[in-house]
Scaffold this motif. Structure first.
Motif, PDB file in Angstrom:
ATOM      1  N   ARG A 190      55.788  45.521  51.592  1.00  0.00           N
ATOM      2  CA  ARG A 190      56.880  45.939  52.488  1.00  0.00           C
ATOM      3  C   ARG A 190      58.158  46.263  51.735  1.00  0.00           C
ATOM      4  NH1 ARG A 190      54.271  41.935  55.506  1.00  0.00           N
ATOM      5  NH2 ARG A 190      53.176  42.930  57.229  1.00  0.00           N
ATOM      6  N   ILE A 191      58.291  45.771  50.512  1.00  0.00           N
ATOM      7  CA  ILE A 191      59.416  46.184  49.676  1.00  0.00           C
ATOM      8  C   ILE A 191      58.818  46.888  48.465  1.00  0.00           C
ATOM      9  CG2 ILE A 191      60.925  44.279  50.415  1.00  0.00           C
ATOM     10  CD1 ILE A 191      60.302  43.010  47.677  1.00  0.00           C
ATOM     11  N   PRO A 192      59.630  47.690  47.753  1.00  0.00           N
ATOM     12  CA  PRO A 192      59.033  48.430  46.634  1.00  0.00           C
ATOM     13  C   PRO A 192      58.502  47.496  45.535  1.00  0.00           C
ATOM     14  CG  PRO A 192      61.175  49.354  47.242  1.00  0.00           C
ATOM     15  CD  PRO A 192      61.036  48.054  47.980  1.00  0.00           C
ATOM     16  N   THR A 193      57.232  47.647  45.229  1.00  0.00           N
ATOM     17  CA  THR A 193      56.615  46.944  44.095  1.00  0.00           C
ATOM     18  C   THR A 193      55.607  47.898  43.467  1.00  0.00           C
ATOM     19  OG1 THR A 193      54.803  46.032  45.423  1.00  0.00           O
ATOM     20  CG2 THR A 193      56.766  44.623  45.161  1.00  0.00           C
ATOM     21  N   SER A 194      55.277  47.653  42.225  1.00  0.00           N
ATOM     22  CA  SER A 194      54.234  48.436  41.557  1.00  0.00           C
ATOM     23  C   SER A 194      53.241  47.478  40.936  1.00  0.00           C
ATOM     24  CB  SER A 194      54.842  49.319  40.455  1.00  0.00           C
ATOM     25  OG  SER A 194      55.832  50.164  40.999  1.00  0.00           O
ATOM     26  N   HIS A 195      51.982  47.662  41.282  1.00  0.00           N
ATOM     27  CA  HIS A 195      50.913  46.817  40.736  1.00  0.00           C
ATOM     28  C   HIS A 195      49.851  47.695  40.089  1.00  0.00           C
ATOM     29  CE1 HIS A 195      52.767  43.924  43.492  1.00  0.00           C
ATOM     30  NE2 HIS A 195      52.223  42.990  42.721  1.00  0.00           N
ATOM     31  N   TRP A 196      49.267  47.162  39.035  1.00  0.00           N
ATOM     32  CA  TRP A 196      48.147  47.850  38.400  1.00  0.00           C
ATOM     33  C   TRP A 196      46.865  47.187  38.888  1.00  0.00           C
ATOM     34  CZ3 TRP A 196      46.651  52.147  36.441  1.00  0.00           C
ATOM     35  CH2 TRP A 196      45.534  52.241  35.620  1.00  0.00           C
ATOM     36  N   MET A 197      46.055  47.975  39.610  1.00  0.00           N
ATOM     37  CA  MET A 197      44.746  47.480  40.070  1.00  0.00           C
ATOM     38  C   MET A 197      43.706  48.025  39.096  1.00  0.00           C
ATOM     39  SD  MET A 197      42.943  47.892  43.791  1.00  0.00           S
ATOM     40  CE  MET A 197      42.741  49.663  43.729  1.00  0.00           C
ATOM     41  N   MET A 198      42.983  47.130  38.469  1.00  0.00           N
ATOM     42  CA  MET A 198      42.100  47.547  37.371  1.00  0.00           C
ATOM     43  C   MET A 198      40.660  47.116  37.654  1.00  0.00           C
ATOM     44  SD  MET A 198      42.750  47.000  33.320  1.00  0.00           S
ATOM     45  CE  MET A 198      42.649  45.233  33.133  1.00  0.00           C
ATOM     46  N   ARG A 199      39.748  48.108  37.558  1.00  0.00           N
ATOM     47  CA  ARG A 199      38.317  47.845  37.766  1.00  0.00           C
ATOM     48  C   ARG A 199      37.632  47.791  36.404  1.00  0.00           C
ATOM     49  NH1 ARG A 199      39.831  51.761  42.099  1.00  0.00           N
ATOM     50  NH2 ARG A 199      40.183  53.194  40.374  1.00  0.00           N
ATOM     51  N   MET A 200      36.801  46.793  36.212  1.00  0.00           N
ATOM     52  CA  MET A 200      36.082  46.651  34.932  1.00  0.00           C
ATOM     53  C   MET A 200      34.605  46.422  35.210  1.00  0.00           C
ATOM     54  SD  MET A 200      38.882  44.186  33.090  1.00  0.00           S
ATOM     55  CE  MET A 200      39.572  43.610  34.625  1.00  0.00           C
ATOM     56  N   ARG A 201      33.773  47.187  34.511  1.00  0.00           N
ATOM     57  CA  ARG A 201      32.323  47.078  34.650  1.00  0.00           C
ATOM     58  C   ARG A 201      31.699  47.217  33.272  1.00  0.00           C
ATOM     59  NH1 ARG A 201      29.735  49.026  39.428  1.00  0.00           N
ATOM     60  NH2 ARG A 201      31.199  49.437  41.098  1.00  0.00           N
ATOM     61  N   THR A 202      30.424  46.947  33.206  1.00  0.00           N
ATOM     62  CA  THR A 202      29.629  47.181  32.008  1.00  0.00           C
ATOM     63  C   THR A 202      30.177  46.435  30.791  1.00  0.00           C
ATOM     64  OG1 THR A 202      29.457  49.450  32.869  1.00  0.00           O
ATOM     65  CG2 THR A 202      28.355  48.988  30.796  1.00  0.00           C
ATOM     66  N   PRO A 203      29.861  45.163  30.706  1.00  0.00           N
ATOM     67  CA  PRO A 203      30.282  44.413  29.517  1.00  0.00           C
ATOM     68  C   PRO A 203      29.804  45.112  28.259  1.00  0.00           C
ATOM     69  CG  PRO A 203      29.382  42.941  31.174  1.00  0.00           C
ATOM     70  CD  PRO A 203      29.142  44.339  31.672  1.00  0.00           C
ATOM     71  N   ALA A 204      30.705  45.271  27.312  1.00  0.00           N
ATOM     72  CA  ALA A 204      30.346  45.955  26.071  1.00  0.00           C
ATOM     73  C   ALA A 204      30.249  44.909  24.977  1.00  0.00           C
ATOM     74  CB  ALA A 204      31.394  47.006  25.762  1.00  0.00           C
ATOM     75  N   LEU A 205      31.227  44.913  24.122  1.00  0.00           N
ATOM     76  CA  LEU A 205      31.260  43.908  23.080  1.00  0.00           C
ATOM     77  C   LEU A 205      31.880  42.664  23.683  1.00  0.00           C
ATOM     78  CD1 LEU A 205      32.723  46.136  20.272  1.00  0.00           C
ATOM     79  CD2 LEU A 205      30.376  45.296  20.453  1.00  0.00           C
ATOM     80  N   VAL A 206      31.145  41.590  23.724  1.00  0.00           N
ATOM     81  CA  VAL A 206      31.717  40.373  24.284  1.00  0.00           C
ATOM     82  C   VAL A 206      32.074  39.432  23.148  1.00  0.00           C
ATOM     83  CG1 VAL A 206      31.382  38.460  25.866  1.00  0.00           C
ATOM     84  CG2 VAL A 206      30.361  40.677  26.370  1.00  0.00           C
ATOM     85  N   PRO A 207      33.365  39.367  22.800  1.00  0.00           N
ATOM     86  CA  PRO A 207      33.743  38.509  21.684  1.00  0.00           C
ATOM     87  C   PRO A 207      33.419  37.046  21.971  1.00  0.00           C
ATOM     88  CG  PRO A 207      35.668  39.650  22.628  1.00  0.00           C
ATOM     89  CD  PRO A 207      34.488  39.983  23.476  1.00  0.00           C
ATOM     90  N   ASP A 208      33.080  36.320  20.943  1.00  0.00           N
ATOM     91  CA  ASP A 208      32.774  34.898  21.108  1.00  0.00           C
ATOM     92  C   ASP A 208      34.090  34.118  21.141  1.00  0.00           C
ATOM     93  OD1 ASP A 208      31.852  32.390  21.214  1.00  0.00           O
ATOM     94  OD2 ASP A 208      30.792  32.428  19.293  1.00  0.00           O
ATOM     95  N   THR A 209      34.416  33.601  22.320  1.00  0.00           N
ATOM     96  CA  THR A 209      35.652  32.812  22.439  1.00  0.00           C
ATOM     97  C   THR A 209      35.297  31.391  22.866  1.00  0.00           C
ATOM     98  OG1 THR A 209      35.934  33.582  24.697  1.00  0.00           O
ATOM     99  CG2 THR A 209      37.116  34.797  23.014  1.00  0.00           C
ATOM    100  N   THR A 210      34.141  30.930  22.397  1.00  0.00           N
ATOM    101  CA  THR A 210      33.640  29.620  22.804  1.00  0.00           C
ATOM    102  C   THR A 210      34.688  28.530  22.646  1.00  0.00           C
ATOM    103  OG1 THR A 210      31.557  30.376  21.936  1.00  0.00           O
ATOM    104  CG2 THR A 210      31.685  28.053  22.514  1.00  0.00           C
ATOM    105  N   ASP A 211      35.507  28.647  21.626  1.00  0.00           N
ATOM    106  CA  ASP A 211      36.492  27.593  21.375  1.00  0.00           C
ATOM    107  C   ASP A 211      37.785  27.810  22.143  1.00  0.00           C
ATOM    108  OD1 ASP A 211      34.731  26.470  19.651  1.00  0.00           O
ATOM    109  OD2 ASP A 211      35.468  27.614  17.936  1.00  0.00           O
ATOM    110  N   GLY A 212      37.787  28.770  23.071  1.00  0.00           N
ATOM    111  CA  GLY A 212      38.992  29.041  23.842  1.00  0.00           C
ATOM    112  C   GLY A 212      39.865  30.031  23.110  1.00  0.00           C
ATOM    113  N   PRO A 213      40.985  30.405  23.747  1.00  0.00           N
ATOM    114  CA  PRO A 213      41.856  31.405  23.133  1.00  0.00           C
ATOM    115  C   PRO A 213      42.461  30.898  21.831  1.00  0.00           C
ATOM    116  CG  PRO A 213      42.876  30.440  25.082  1.00  0.00           C
ATOM    117  CD  PRO A 213      41.484  29.912  25.022  1.00  0.00           C
ATOM    118  N   ARG A 214      42.673  31.846  20.898  1.00  0.00           N
ATOM    119  CA  ARG A 214      43.343  31.471  19.649  1.00  0.00           C
ATOM    120  C   ARG A 214      44.793  31.170  19.961  1.00  0.00           C
ATOM    121  NH1 ARG A 214      40.518  35.976  18.386  1.00  0.00           N
ATOM    122  NH2 ARG A 214      42.344  37.305  18.442  1.00  0.00           N
ATOM    123  N   ARG A 215      45.355  30.207  19.337  1.00  0.00           N
ATOM    124  CA  ARG A 215      46.757  29.841  19.580  1.00  0.00           C
ATOM    125  C   ARG A 215      47.629  30.297  18.434  1.00  0.00           C
ATOM    126  NH1 ARG A 215      47.480  28.574  24.798  1.00  0.00           N
ATOM    127  NH2 ARG A 215      45.668  27.529  25.559  1.00  0.00           N
TER     128      ARG A 215
END
Ligand SMILES: C[S@@+](CC[C@H](N)C(=O)[O-])C[C@H]1O[C@@H](n2cnc3c(N)ncnc32)[C@H](O)[C@@H]1O
Length: 215
Positions: A190-215
């Motif tokens: 109802r008031i001006p805002t801008s949002h990015w709606m992003m669709r993602m499909r087809t996993p490609a390279l799935v990096p191994d982040t088993t240990d969680g995000p790097r800090r």
């Protein structure tokens, strides 16, 4: 003053009232419509908050994750039931064996709260959690040239510390998914805002982040 107002949004009922008052619920419904969900689908909702849009879902098997105990308690009380789980946990590799492959993953208003490495982690786990043909949808405030000054102010003063340009969000998505597209939505609220709606499909390279995000 602004910090105090943002703090109030941690109160679940106020958050829901403000979202609906601003029309941010319509943005969520647009994302759900994009997914064309059907009865029997399995949905993972990361950063579900109070999940006030839950009533718009068909009869799905639903797993909601959020790090706020208050939001999760509210969501459980309001929406809990058969085939519905709300967990106050960070969605991670440890959940992959516990949850059936997902037809859709919702990241509604999440990525702009996460650093690049935290985004990589959630996107990587999401890619591994998808069933064949599954899709991920994200929506976040964004910064684009020529946007309405109020919209720009809203994006710059959001509670999330990582509001990005569409290109910034897309670059993160493309690190994990082969098929990424989206659009700026600036007519939902109802008031001006801008949002990015992003669709993602087809996993490609799935990096191994088993240990969680790097800090
Ligand atoms: C803007 S709210 C969006 C809530 C809901 N999806 C919606 O659209 O109304 C962002 C949510 O992400 C949650 N959050 C932040 N970091 C998180 C993380 N690492 N894992 C899960 N939830 C997180 C916050 O607690 C908050 O509820």
């Amino acid at each position: 003053m602004l910090a105090a107002l943002k703090g109030l949004l941690g109160h679940e009922a106020l958050y829901v009232a403000l979202q609906k008052g601003l029309g941010a619920d319509r943005l969520r419904y647009r994302c759900l419509d994009e997914l064309a969900l059907v009865d029997g689908d399995t949905i993972i909702d990361v950063g579900c908050g109070p999940a006030y849009y839950f009533g718009r879902l068909p009869k799905v098997r639903y797993y909601g994750f959020d790090t706020s105990e208050k939001y999760i308690a509210h969501a459980r009380k309001r929406w809990g039931g058969d085939q519905v789980e709300f967990r106050c946990e960070v969605f991670g590799e440890q959940h992959l064996g516990q949850i059936p492959p997902a037809n859709a993953i919702l990241l509604l208003g999440l990525l702009h709260h996460l650093s690049d490495d935290e985004c990589r982690h959630v996107l990587s786990v999401s890619a591994k959690a998808l069933a064949p043909g599954g899709r991920v949808i994200a929506v976040d405030p964004t910064l684009v040239p020529g946007q309405h000054p109020i919209s720009r102010w809203m994006s710059k003063n959001d509670r999330g510390e990582y509001v990005r340009t569409p290109e910034g969000f897309v670059a993160l998505g493309r690190e994990t998914f082969a098929d990424v597209d989206g659009e700026v939505v600036d007519d939902a609220t109802r008031i001006p805002t801008s949002h990015w709606m992003m669709r993602m499909r087809t996993p490609a390279l799935v990096p191994d982040t088993t240990d969680g995000p790097r800090r």
